[in-house]
Design an enzyme around this catalytic site. Structure first.
Site, PDB file in Angstrom:
ATOM      1  N   ASP A 109       0.813  -1.219   0.000  1.00 42.03           N
ATOM      2  CA  ASP A 109       0.000   0.000   0.000  1.00 42.03           C
ATOM      3  C   ASP A 109       0.847   1.271   0.000  1.00 42.03           C
ATOM      4  OD1 ASP A 109      -2.121  -1.714   0.168  1.00 42.03           O
ATOM      5  OD2 ASP A 109      -3.002  -0.814   1.956  1.00 42.03           O
ATOM      6  N   HIS A 160      -6.105   3.165  -4.231  1.00 44.19           N
ATOM      7  CA  HIS A 160      -5.997   3.441  -2.797  1.00 44.19           C
ATOM      8  C   HIS A 160      -6.296   4.915  -2.516  1.00 44.19           C
ATOM      9  CE1 HIS A 160      -5.108   2.082   1.176  1.00 44.19           C
ATOM     10  NE2 HIS A 160      -3.932   2.700   1.309  1.00 44.19           N
ATOM     11  N   HIS A 164      -4.991   9.520   0.244  1.00 49.00           N
ATOM     12  CA  HIS A 164      -4.999   8.682   1.439  1.00 49.00           C
ATOM     13  C   HIS A 164      -5.778   9.325   2.600  1.00 49.00           C
ATOM     14  CE1 HIS A 164      -3.467   5.876   4.543  1.00 49.00           C
ATOM     15  NE2 HIS A 164      -3.221   5.079   3.510  1.00 49.00           N
ATOM     16  N   HIS A 254       3.639  -2.465   3.187  1.00 47.66           N
ATOM     17  CA  HIS A 254       3.694  -1.106   2.657  1.00 47.66           C
ATOM     18  C   HIS A 254       5.004  -0.876   1.917  1.00 47.66           C
ATOM     19  CE1 HIS A 254       0.659  -0.872   5.846  1.00 47.66           C
ATOM     20  NE2 HIS A 254       0.147   0.157   5.187  1.00 47.66           N
TER      21      HIS A 254
END
Length: 289
Positions: A109, A160, A164, A254
């Site tokens: 991510d 995503h 964010h 991540h």
């Protein structure tokens, strides 16, 4: 009148008639030559020359213009833009995925980040493994070359959001903006629109599920959270992945959002171990609606 005089007069009349006919024929020929001379001029190499425009005046005919319809270019030969297939509106995200045998999915991510993403891509390429990258549009806009490499290496790129944010605190219009802008960028750079999305922080709401479905995306969460964002140490990350490994498991790691050195090192450790244990690391397929 004698016979000889009569013959002489008849001969003179016939000669006059023939002479008049020759004059008429000669005149017609001269007119034809003049008309031809107006189309073919000396020194033009025999090329046609358009006649001069008619003189201006009340008797001059208006110049004919080509049809405007004929001047319009033909369109519609390119492939039409395909709208994303409408996905089923779900009430919760997928936590794991079914598959044949001992399959697992690795996801990363918040990237792409040029400090860490290339190292992760190198490790995946070394073992010929495909993974998923849930990218933030803003990060991807700064590093489109990494999205191109993901596409070239066969990885799946998911949505995503753009910046964010915590979706549960946003209006419906803002959520759509975050998702749609990111999908548009992914399509432009990666080559196709994303089919999966993941809410930042794992914070889902009804609007996120509905808008994701409208954009043709399925929601995907995770089974194993490596908690690598807390920087617990490389061994702790490796232990969480290896202890939680099972068919259909989705691993969350991540590749951006902070110092991801431990995440890079952990992947180098647990990936060959999973392969040695018989796990098939793959990317998901869309679930049937």
């Amino acid at each position: 009148m004698t016979k000889d005089q009569l013959l002489t007069r008849l001969s003179s009349t016939a000669t006059a008639v023939l002479t008049r006919r020759r004059v008429l024929l000669a005149g017609a020929a001269a007119c034809g030559a003049a008309g031809t001379a107006g189309l073919l001029t000396p020194g033009s190499g025999g090329e046609p020359v358009p006649p001069s425009p008619p003189a201006a005046g009340s008797q001059a005919r208006p110049e004919l213009k080509p049809s405007a319809y004929r001047l319009q270019p033909l369109t519609g030969y390119g492939p039409p833009r395909v709208e994303p297939a409408r996905a089923l509106v779900r009430r919760e995200p997928f936590l794991r995925l079914s598959g044949r045998g001992s399959t697992m999915v690795l996801t990363f991510d918040d990237g792409p980040d040029p400090r860490y993403t290339p190292h992760i891509l190198d490790t995946l390429a070394e073992y010929d493994v495909r993974a998923m990258f849930f990218v933030c549009g803003e990060m991807a806009s700064y590093h489109p070359d990494l999205l191109v490499r993901m596409a070239d290496d066969g990885h799946v790129v998911g949505n995503h959001t753009w910046s964010h944010p915590l979706l549960t605190r946003l209006s419906r219009g803002r959520i759509r903006y975050e998702m749609e802008r990111t999908s548009d960028l992914i399509e432009d750079v990666y080559g196709e629109r994303p089919q999966w999305f993941r809410a930042p922080y794992g914070a889902w709401n009804r609007a996120a599920f509905q808008l994701g479905a409208e954009l043709g995306m399925e929601p995907l969460a995770w089974t194993i959270d490596t908690l690598d964002w807390t920087r617990p140490g490389t061994r702790a990350i490796v232990g969480r992945v290896e202890h939680g490994a099972a068919p259909g498991v989705v691993v969350l790691s991540h590749d951006a959002g902070g110092d991801r050195t431990q995440s890079v090192r952990a992947l180098r450790d647990y990936l060959p171990h999973l392969l040695d244990c018989g796990y098939h690391i793959t990317v998901p397929r869309r679930q049937p609606v």
